[in-house]
Design an enzyme around this catalytic site. Structure first.
Site: not given
Ligand code: SP5
Ligand code: ZN
Length: 369
Positions: A186, A222, A224
């Site tokens: 990211h 991944d 994302h």
């Molecule tokens: C490297 C990777 O996989 N990064 C992904 C980051 C995405 N995070 C998004 C979080 C969105 C809200 N998650 C709520 C969980 C609260 N702990």
């Molecule tokens: Zn991810």
């Protein structure tokens, strides 16, 4: 999930890691202003290390590399920020007043705020916290820089292993895996977020270019979209970026990037491919998207491959709605292996501790053929 009896073996597969990677303890994510337990924990490293070692992999401690490649991928300002912001935060007394034990930004100098004027460097540390960061989930603490920097060393050591060094009497391996943590995809040239600080995969790709590979492909599985890697190579014709991920248009991080019509620009037009997938997508749809990317990599005529290996597309993962199985990850590895390219696999996301290590083992087994 496959049980232990069907766990594949990884005889001698190179797994590069660094103990310094455990120094990063983000402790939490600030999400919607709420402090929630972070999922990007150091226990992830133990899970992957134990499982790959049990499968017969060869564990190698990363060697230190200088900042040369790192500085050609990232802006010096971002690097200086990550190196110093925790110390400055602590020196400013912010852990005591207001009582915030990690660096958490609160104001972001967006393009719209600045209206074309240059971003000054704020005198207040708490204002500087937002200079290079684009979200509130990616906290910086005492060991964050050391850990992120050691993950870069792991990625660069993996590149060394797939690069022949006749002077040292070493022959190149076909595959090396870097157990990078924190993850990296990211992070753009000068902005970090998404639990990532330095873009390990992009740095590996640049190092492969420097090692003599004229065309390098990065494939990102991944869950994302790897907006940072895309951004770094968007206008470059020498590095292909292909990603399959949960559709940001369906409401998923990173929300603003990862759409199908992002195909690269300028010299890089046609060298970027996004395959957004509907939430709930299973092995068949996920592997069909990977097939489209693998076909593009073959047409691109790369001579080396970087795999951004996030295993958060798995069904049990708490951070994504994709429904990929361990055997799906194994078949992904097999499909990528048909390219016949020297391959550096770099760990990205993957947060379900009970299955994380096995998912990595399955992928590496597929890659090993
Ligand atoms: C490297 C990777 O996989 N990064 C992904 C980051 C995405 N995070 C998004 C979080 C969105 C809200 N998650 C709520 C969980 C609260 N702990
Ligand atoms: Zn991810």
């Amino acid at each position: 999930m496959d049980d232990a009896r069907s766990e594949p073996a990884l005889p001698g597969t190179a797994v590069v890691w660094s103990p310094d990677t455990l120094l990063h303890e983000p402790d939490a994510e600030i999400w919607l202003g709420v402090r929630t337990p972070g999922t990007e924990t150091k226990a992830r490293v133990d899970a992957i290390r134990n499982r790959t070692e049990a499968a017969g992999a060869r564990l190698i401690v990363a060697e230190e590399h200088d900042d040369d490649v790192l500085r050609r991928v990232h802006d010096d300002g971002l690097l200086d920020h990550l190196r110093s912001i925790w110390t400055d935060w602590e020196a400013a007394g912010l852990p005591d007043d207001p009582g915030q034990n990690r660096v958490v930004p609160y104001v972001f100098p967006t393009a719209g705020m600045l209206g074309g004027l240059p971003a000054r460097v704020p005198v207040a540390v708490h204002a500087r916290a937002g200079r290079y960061c684009y979200d509130t989930m990616t906290l910086v603490g005492p060991g964050t820089w050391e850990a992120a920097r050691s993950a870069v060393d792991a990625a660069l050591s993996a590149v060394d292993l797939v690069s022949a060094n006749p002077q040292a009497g070493q022959s190149a391996l076909p595959l090396a895996y870097a157990l990078c943590r924190p993850p990296g995809h990211h992070v753009s040239r000068d902005a970090f977020g998404g639990s990532c600080y330095l873009n390990n995969a992009a740095i590996a790709a640049q190092a492969l270019r420097d090692a003599g590979h004229d065309r390098v492909a990065v494939v990102d599985v991944d869950a994302h979209h790897g907006n940072g890697t895309q951004s770094l190579f968007y206008e470059r014709a020498d590095v292909f970026y292909g990603s399959l991920h949960v559709d940001p248009g369906a409401g998923w991080f990173p929300h603003y990037l990862g759409f199908r019509d992002e195909i690269g620009a300028g010299d890089g037009r046609g060298a970027n491919q996004n395959e957004p997938l509907a939430p709930g997508s299973d092995d068949s749809r996920w592997l069909a998207a990977l097939r489209r990317i693998v076909d593009s990599v073959a047409a691109f005529d790369a001579s080396a491959l970087v795999l951004s290996l996030g295993v958060d597309a798995a069904a049990d993962d708490p951070e994504s709605p994709l429904q990929v199985t361990a055997s799906g990850y194994r078949r992904a590895g097999e499909m990528l292996a048909t390219l016949g390219l020297p391959t550096v696999a770099v760990q990205e996301g993957g947060y379900h501790l009970p299955t994380l290590g096995s998912l990595v083992v399955h992928t590496l087994a597929g890659l090993s053929g």
